[in-house]
Design a protein around this motif. Structure first.
Motif, mmCIF file in Angstrom:
data_model
loop_
_atom_site.group_PDB
_atom_site.id
_atom_site.type_symbol
_atom_site.label_atom_id
_atom_site.label_comp_id
_atom_site.label_asym_id
_atom_site.label_seq_id
_atom_site.Cartn_x
_atom_site.Cartn_y
_atom_site.Cartn_z
ATOM 1 N N VAL A 168 0.821 -1.207 0.000
ATOM 2 C CA VAL A 168 0.000 0.000 0.000
ATOM 3 C C VAL A 168 0.861 1.265 0.000
ATOM 4 O O VAL A 168 0.587 2.213 -0.747
ATOM 5 N N GLY A 272 -7.709 -2.880 -3.923
ATOM 6 C CA GLY A 272 -7.150 -2.814 -2.574
ATOM 7 C C GLY A 272 -8.226 -2.785 -1.509
ATOM 8 O O GLY A 272 -8.134 -3.475 -0.489
ATOM 9 N N GLY A 273 -9.291 -2.003 -1.743
ATOM 10 C CA GLY A 273 -10.386 -1.956 -0.778
ATOM 11 C C GLY A 273 -11.079 -3.297 -0.629
ATOM 12 O O GLY A 273 -11.416 -3.716 0.491
ATOM 13 N N LEU A 276 -8.916 -5.648 1.415
ATOM 14 C CA LEU A 276 -8.935 -5.373 2.855
ATOM 15 C C LEU A 276 -10.071 -6.109 3.555
ATOM 16 O O LEU A 276 -9.948 -6.501 4.721
ATOM 17 N N GLY A 303 -6.995 -0.691 6.676
ATOM 18 C CA GLY A 303 -6.580 0.161 5.575
ATOM 19 C C GLY A 303 -5.887 1.425 6.057
ATOM 20 O O GLY A 303 -4.886 1.856 5.465
ATOM 21 N N SER A 304 -6.386 2.018 7.128
ATOM 22 C CA SER A 304 -5.758 3.219 7.687
ATOM 23 C C SER A 304 -4.353 2.909 8.182
ATOM 24 O O SER A 304 -3.423 3.695 7.990
#
Length: 551
Positions: A168, A272-273, A276, A303-304
């Motif tokens: 990421v 990517g989302g 996750l 993700g954060s």
């Protein structure tokens, strides 16, 4: 190959990866969400003495469970197997056929099942027929996972987190913050290392899940066990993760060589989302009391973390060393705002998830999960202090001229968060506090159980917790020779004559043809009269009564 051809090749590879993901989703089992299960009750009740050997042992868990082949056993007093045939699983209910002609004495029931959050649940209890005797032993069911396997699972999860942030971070910085004049070779190597590490960790988790659930060693992986695991929600989530990773890799390649179009960047962000979501779907969040909320906030939390830590790695390793003063003057304020947003989302999502998984103040200090969460919060607060110092340097506009203090602060953040990731890898393998605090396996204090007899059936009555307030009632009907007795109609009332409380009807929910359950709220303590009428045919009906002390 020109630029247009490379883009079409990348998108074709992405489509292939998504096809693999779609196939995995289509093969996914349709399983209901539930929580980390514990044994809520059993029949016969733990430590109970029954007059004759039952024809079945019934285990009722707090939530739905899945089978681990050969890991539910009933051992007779002489050490022989008393269970007959495979147990049947109906959601939270497990029925084990037992030889009703077994000898008198103490029997051992040992079990190992899989809860919906993919963690094994194991335990054992005894009951006696006629009179207690020396309890038998059973080496066929492990009470816990193999320590080597258990630690290997934590290491694999840790490496998965590291691989995620290494993918990421470079992808985000290369797409939005990387200066055009600088070579992308270093970040590209970092990103591909992250892809390899994430793929390796995912494959390792798939392999280790088999011996982890069965209680075996690293090499105790059978074809049947692996097939069962791949057919579970856990296996599907990991296969989907691999498919999405393969699809993203085709778009990551052109990004590591130069700027990409907005459409490709958007597709990469969507992949990517989606990727996750595979972490919470394979763990505690999917089995929480509010699965949709838990899955969403856990994905935001993860993700954060990846954005924040991945960006910090890029800053520490590359940008603060290679970018000039003018470039840093443009990059650092933007990154500072992004980091603040990521940390805010991380903190908010963590609070929501913590409230769901802990369920109160007492479990926070009384359970391993709660104490690990407190340790994580303490370390996170320390990281926030270092991050605040970094932001202060950026706001002073001195970071671009003197990047060394910022670099040191970032390395300090990364060092502390490396420990945080280790705590997190352990946390996701630990029973949630909300469940651990309420673990009622066995016969809890205040648990009421009795056997009532009539001319046409015998009745096992179980009431938990036998005190004022809400109580759960379970009734099991058996024939006179101790076989399951189908009941056509039930009627149950509870009364407290000493307090003038007239009979209260208890609504019942059939679980099997001889087993019903119901909920009742006892408004006051006293000697309650429980009256049960069971009709076994058009003409056969009998009523039994019991006095139940409610505290």
């Amino acid at each position: 190959m020109n630029v247009v051809d490379r883009r079409w090749f990348a998108r074709l590879g992405t489509a292939a990866g998504l096809l693999v993901t779609l196939v995995a989703l289509l093969l996914a089992p349709a399983a209901p969400a539930s929580a980390h299960a514990v044994l809520a009750s059993s029949s016969p009740v733990a430590s109970a003495v029954v007059p004759s050997a039952p024809a079945e042992v019934v285990l009722t868990f707090s939530e739905s469970v899945r089978k681990v082949t050969g890991k539910i056993r009933v051992i007779a007093p002489d050490g022989s197997r008393a269970d007959r045939g495979e147990p049947t699983f109906e959601g939270a209910l497990v029925t084990v056929p037992v030889d009703p002609s077994g000898p008198r004495g103490t029997y051992l029931v040992s079990y190992r099942v899989i809860s919906a959050d993919s963690h094994p649940v194991s335990g054992a209890f005894t009951y006696s027929v006629g009179a207690p005797s020396t309890p038998p032993t059973d080496s066929g069911v492990e009470s816990r996972a193999n320590p080597v396997v258990e630690n290997a699972v934590k290491v694999a999860k840790y490496l998965g987190y590291v691989g995620l942030l290494l993918v990421v971070g470079p992808a985000l910085v290369l797409a939005a913050l990387w200066p055009h004049r600088l070579s992308r070779r270093g970040p590209a190597r970092l990103a591909w290392a992250g892809v390899g590490l994430l793929a390796l960790a995912t494959l390792a988790e798939l392999w280790l899940q088999v011996p982890y659930t069965a209680g075996g060693g690293l090499t105790d992986v059978t074809g049947a066990g692996f097939s069962e695991m791949l057919g579970s929600t856990y296996g599907t989530a990991h296969l989907v993760r691999l498919g999405l990773l393969a699809a993203a890799a085709f778009l990551l390649r052109p990004l590591t060589r130069g700027p990409v179009g907005r459409a490709d960047a958007l597709i990469l962000a969507v992949l990517g989302g989606a990727g996750l979501l595979t972490w919470p779907l394979a763990g505690h969040p999917a089995a929480s009391p509010a699965p949709a909320v838990s899955v969403a906030v856990d994905a935001v939390h993860l993700g954060s973390m990846a954005v924040w830590l991945g960006g910090l790695v890029m800053l520490a390793v590359f940008l603060l060393r290679r970018a000039d003063e003018r470039e840093l003057g443009a990059i650092l304020p933007i990154w500072s705002r992004w980091a603040a947003l990521a940390v805010a989302a991380l903190l908010l999502a963590g609070i929501v998830q913590g409230l769901i998984e802990v369920g109160g103040v007492r479990p926070l200090v009384d359970t391993t999960y709660g104490r690990l969460l407190l340790a994580k919060v303490g370390l996170f607060a320390l990281v926030m202090a270092v991050a605040a110092y970094s932001r202060w340097l950026v706001r002073r506009r001195t970071a671009a001229q003197r990047p060394v203090p910022v670099r040191r602060a970032i390395w300090a953040e990364l060092a502390i968060t490396a420990v945080v990731l280790g705590v997190t890898a352990t946390l996701v393998q630990t029973t949630p506090a909300r469940v651990a605090a309420d673990d009622v396996a066995g016969a809890p204090a205040g648990y009421f159980s009795t056997t009532l007899t009539s001319p046409i059936y015998s009745l096992q009555v179980e009431l938990d917790p036998a005190e004022r307030g809400n109580n759960s009632l379970h009734l099991y009907a058996y024939t006179r020779d101790n076989r399951p007795q189908p009941v056509a109609e039930w009627k149950v009332t509870a009364a407290l004559p000493s307090a003038g409380i007239e009979p209260i009807d208890i609504p019942l929910l059939p679980l099997t043809d001889n087993h019903v359950t119901g909920e009742i709220n006892f408004p006051s303590a006293g000697e309650w009269q429980l009256r049960v009428t069971a009709r076994t045919s058009d003409i056969d009906q009998a009523t039994v009564t019991a006095t139940v002390p409610i505290r």
